[in-house]
Design a protein around this motif. Structure first.
Motif, PDB file in Angstrom:
ATOM      1  N   GLU A  87     -15.008 -13.863   9.697  1.00 64.75           N
ATOM      2  CA  GLU A  87     -13.613 -13.519   9.117  1.00 64.75           C
ATOM      3  C   GLU A  87     -13.391 -14.208   7.899  1.00 64.75           C
ATOM      4  O   GLU A  87     -12.695 -13.700   6.962  1.00 64.75           O
ATOM      5  N   GLY A  91     -13.277 -12.652   4.076  1.00 66.35           N
ATOM      6  CA  GLY A  91     -12.084 -12.308   3.560  1.00 66.35           C
ATOM      7  C   GLY A  91     -11.454 -11.280   4.447  1.00 66.35           C
ATOM      8  O   GLY A  91     -10.695 -10.349   3.956  1.00 66.35           O
ATOM      9  N   LYS A  93      -8.837 -10.684   6.045  1.00 65.07           N
ATOM     10  CA  LYS A  93      -7.513 -11.356   6.361  1.00 65.07           C
ATOM     11  C   LYS A  93      -6.492 -10.483   7.236  1.00 65.07           C
ATOM     12  O   LYS A  93      -5.663 -11.009   7.938  1.00 65.07           O
ATOM     13  N   ASP A  94      -6.779  -9.143   7.133  1.00 63.48           N
ATOM     14  CA  ASP A  94      -6.032  -8.348   7.920  1.00 63.48           C
ATOM     15  C   ASP A  94      -6.632  -7.502   9.133  1.00 63.48           C
ATOM     16  O   ASP A  94      -5.952  -7.296  10.136  1.00 63.48           O
TER      17      ASP A  94
END
Length: 182
Positions: A87, A91, A93-94
């Motif tokens: 994660e 990257g 992040k969403d």
């Protein structure tokens, strides 16, 4: 006699799935309320460079899928530490990253399972056992709409094509296909 892999059937209910999330929290399929689909992107683990590229592409399209009523999640059999590493270093992040998929859960979903074979091209040790990739679209009523299950890390569905296909399928109220069971 070898182990028989289960095959999920479109238009039929899929098994519930409940997993912890990297960074904390818990995710459960039966709790999901997408407008159209929950997208389950099963991936091999942090050791896989193809998974990294694939999930980074999904991350870049996350907002586009969400705008179209599709909620994506990435799922692996990795440990909490390995999932958190993926994660952070990838990257994501969403994109929710779930981990800890058991062998039984993998079998319930008809996934292929592989044994680790040393250090990957990313320089990360493969775990003793991990899942091979798969992509599922699940309707809000928890029935299967689309399934693609791989036995190798390559040959996965293209997210750009999936997005266009989902738009057309939703606009035309296209039914799930492959529904004939023995």
């Amino acid at each position: 006699m070898g182990l028989t892999r289960r095959q999920l059937i479109p238009r039929q209910r899929v098994p519930d799935l409940s997993l912890p999330l990297a960074g904390g929290g818990h995710w459960r399929l039966s709790d999901q309320k997408p407008k159209h689909f929950t997208m389950l992107a099963f991936y091999r683990g942090v050791h896989c460079s193809v998974c990294r590229d694939y999930l980074c592409h999904l991350q870049s399209m996350h907002a586009e899928f969400c705008k179209r009523g599709v909620t994506p999640i990435a799922i692996s059999a990795d440990t909490a530490e390995r999932a958190s590493s993926a994660e952070a270093s990838w990257g994501l992040k969403d994109l929710c990253v779930a981990y800890g998929l058991s062998l039984q859960q993998a079998r319930d979903w008809g996934l292929y399972v592989s044994c680790g074979a040393g250090v990957s091209s990313l320089g990360i040790e493969e775990p003793p056992m991990f899942i091979e990739p798969a992509l599922f679209l699940i309707r809000p009523d928890r029935t299967l709409y689309y399934a693609s299950v791989q036995s190798m890390p390559f040959g996965r569905p293209c997210f750009d094509e999936m997005l266009r296909a989902i738009e057309k399928a939703v606009a035309r109220d296209y039914p799930a296909r492959g529904e004939v069971a023995e």
